[in-house]
Scaffold this active site. Structure first.
Site, PDB file in Angstrom:
ATOM      1  N   LYS A 190       1.517 -23.916  -7.054  1.00 36.19           N
ATOM      2  CA  LYS A 190       0.824 -22.770  -6.478  1.00 36.19           C
ATOM      3  C   LYS A 190       1.012 -21.582  -7.411  1.00 36.19           C
ATOM      4  O   LYS A 190       2.118 -21.069  -7.569  1.00 36.19           O
ATOM      5  CB  LYS A 190       1.388 -22.464  -5.091  1.00 36.19           C
ATOM      6  CG  LYS A 190       0.729 -21.264  -4.451  1.00 36.19           C
ATOM      7  CD  LYS A 190       1.185 -21.077  -3.020  1.00 36.19           C
ATOM      8  CE  LYS A 190       0.582 -19.823  -2.426  1.00 36.19           C
ATOM      9  NZ  LYS A 190       1.053 -19.599  -1.066  1.00 36.19           N
ATOM     10  N   LYS A 243      -3.243 -25.327  -6.534  1.00 37.54           N
ATOM     11  CA  LYS A 243      -3.905 -24.198  -5.894  1.00 37.54           C
ATOM     12  C   LYS A 243      -3.810 -22.985  -6.792  1.00 37.54           C
ATOM     13  O   LYS A 243      -2.708 -22.712  -7.291  1.00 37.54           O
ATOM     14  CB  LYS A 243      -3.187 -23.940  -4.567  1.00 37.54           C
ATOM     15  CG  LYS A 243      -3.608 -22.708  -3.844  1.00 37.54           C
ATOM     16  CD  LYS A 243      -2.750 -22.497  -2.637  1.00 37.54           C
ATOM     17  CE  LYS A 243      -3.182 -21.193  -2.007  1.00 37.54           C
ATOM     18  NZ  LYS A 243      -2.282 -20.734  -1.009  1.00 37.54           N
TER      19      LYS A 243
HETATM   20  C1  PBG Z   1       0.789 -18.307   2.328  1.00 37.76           C
HETATM   21  C2  PBG Z   1      -0.494 -18.769   1.784  1.00 37.76           C
HETATM   22  C3  PBG Z   1      -1.426 -18.092   0.998  1.00 37.76           C
HETATM   23  C4  PBG Z   1      -2.516 -18.931   0.858  1.00 37.76           C
HETATM   24  C5  PBG Z   1      -2.230 -20.099   1.544  1.00 37.76           C
HETATM   25  N1  PBG Z   1      -0.961 -19.985   2.092  1.00 37.76           N
HETATM   26  C6  PBG Z   1      -1.427 -16.723   0.459  1.00 37.76           C
HETATM   27  C7  PBG Z   1      -0.520 -16.285  -0.578  1.00 37.76           C
HETATM   28  O1  PBG Z   1       0.306 -17.023  -1.108  1.00 37.76           O
HETATM   29  O2  PBG Z   1      -0.606 -15.094  -0.848  1.00 37.76           O
HETATM   30  C8  PBG Z   1      -3.792 -18.595   0.137  1.00 37.76           C
HETATM   31  C9  PBG Z   1      -4.986 -19.312   0.613  1.00 37.76           C
HETATM   32  C10 PBG Z   1      -6.271 -18.754   0.170  1.00 37.76           C
HETATM   33  O3  PBG Z   1      -6.378 -17.789  -0.613  1.00 37.76           O
HETATM   34  O4  PBG Z   1      -7.266 -19.287   0.648  1.00 37.76           O
HETATM   35  N2  PBG Z   1       1.804 -18.162   1.433  1.00 37.76           N
END
Ligand code: PBG
Length: 320
Positions: A190, A243
């Protein structure tokens, strides 16, 4: 002159016969926001809503009618605090949403996103001390959130916090609490990304200070993606993830070639909003752009496609 490639493209029937990659409805995961309050629109994500518990059944009837087999839940609580305690409250909004969903649609796969940022007053994904997120103090809270979502009926927990060691901690606790069959879908890769902007509006989770760069990955790195994935698999991740998706297809490919666990690509909020905004302006063919994007993710090696376009895509697949 060699003409073979041209002949292979000569008409739609032949193109269909030889095509390499396609999307199946069963690949799609639909992310949904459940709010403790009234249903609301999300300004930066047109057509996506934060659903109240009252409106959730109607939304789910549309989702399941389209042929969607899996949803990913995010909870938006009424009260936030320093330790994100609503994330592991037996009667928390996401726990109630999961129970309701399982009563109505026992077959629908419910994936619970596990993170603290939607539940903390400061918007960070963990416990904060002296403006720093403290990894090891966060782990027990992620564990509690995972067990409480499993208890509510989640089939899969999906930790998105990026703390180190969380997969092992969560796996151990699930097993100790009779949830050996609950899967872990790890947000293993991520990146710290500008493409999460609209999500932070949707989940009301923008960090009050600083950024998530101390725990999310640096987009200049790719070897790190392999290292993070290996650690998560060793700790017990069943499904892995990259992601965001489209700007990271090289990473999707590398991870899929290095690991045989099922791989998910998360087509995130910013990716959704870009296509949606262009479509609303008449600048792009929405359906074509979405199907091309999702197919590209599969071509790069993803099996599971997490997208706010899931319901639309499932309907479009039905028409094709
Ligand atoms: C929570 C989380 C996030 C997303 C999914 N789980 C946001 C972040 O890390 O700021 C992002 C999902 C998206 O942008 O569609 N940590």
């Amino acid at each position: 002159m060699i003409k073979r490639p041209r002949r292979l493209r000569k008409n739609q029937q032949i193109r269909d016969l030889v095509h390499e990659v396609s999307i199946d409805k069963s690949d799609l995961v639909y992310p949904m926001f459940i709010i403790d309050g009234e249903t609301e629109d999300i300004a930066s994500m047109p057509e996506i809503k934060r659903y109240s518990l009252n409106d959730l059944p109607k939304a789910l009837s549309e989702v399941t009618a389209a042929g969607i087999k899996a949803v990913l839940y995010f909870g938006i609580p009424k009260h936030k605090d320093e330790t994100g305690s609503e994330a592991y409250n037996y009667n928390g909004i996401v726990q109630r949403g999961i129970r309701l969903t399982k009563e109505l649609y026992p077959e629908l796969i419910v994936i619970a996103d596990i993170c603290l940022c939607e539940y903390t007053s400061h918007g960070h994904c963990g416990i904060v001390e002296n403006n720093c997120v403290i990894n090891d103090k966060t782990l027990p809270l992620l564990v509690k959130a995972s067990v409480s979502c499993a208890e509510a009926g989640a089939d899969i927990v999906a930790p998105s916090d990026m703390m180190d060691g969380r997969i092992a901690a969560i796996r151990t606790a699930l097993d100790e609490n009779t949830f050996e069959n609950v899967l872990i879908m790890s947000y293993s890769v991520k990146y710290s990304s500008a493409f999460y902007g609209p999500f932070r509006d949707a989940a009301d989770s923008a960090p009050a200070f600083g950024s998530r760069k101390s725990y999310q990955m640096d987009f200049r790195n790719k070897k790190e993606a392999v290292m993070e994935t290996r650690l998560d698999i060793d700790e017990g991740a069943d499904i892995i993830m990259v992601k965001p998706a489209l700007p990271y297809l090289d990473v999707v490919k590398t991870v899929s070639e290095n690991f045989s666990a099922p791989l998910a690509a998360y087509h995130v909020s910013g990716e959704y909003s870009m296509i949606k905004a262009a479509a609303q302006n008449g600048w792009i063919d929405e359906k074509a752009a979405v199907m091309e994007s999702l197919t590209a993710m599969k071509r790069a090696g993803a099996k599971i496609l997490i997208t706010y376009y899931a319901v639309k895509a499932a309907k479009w697949l039905g028409e094709m």
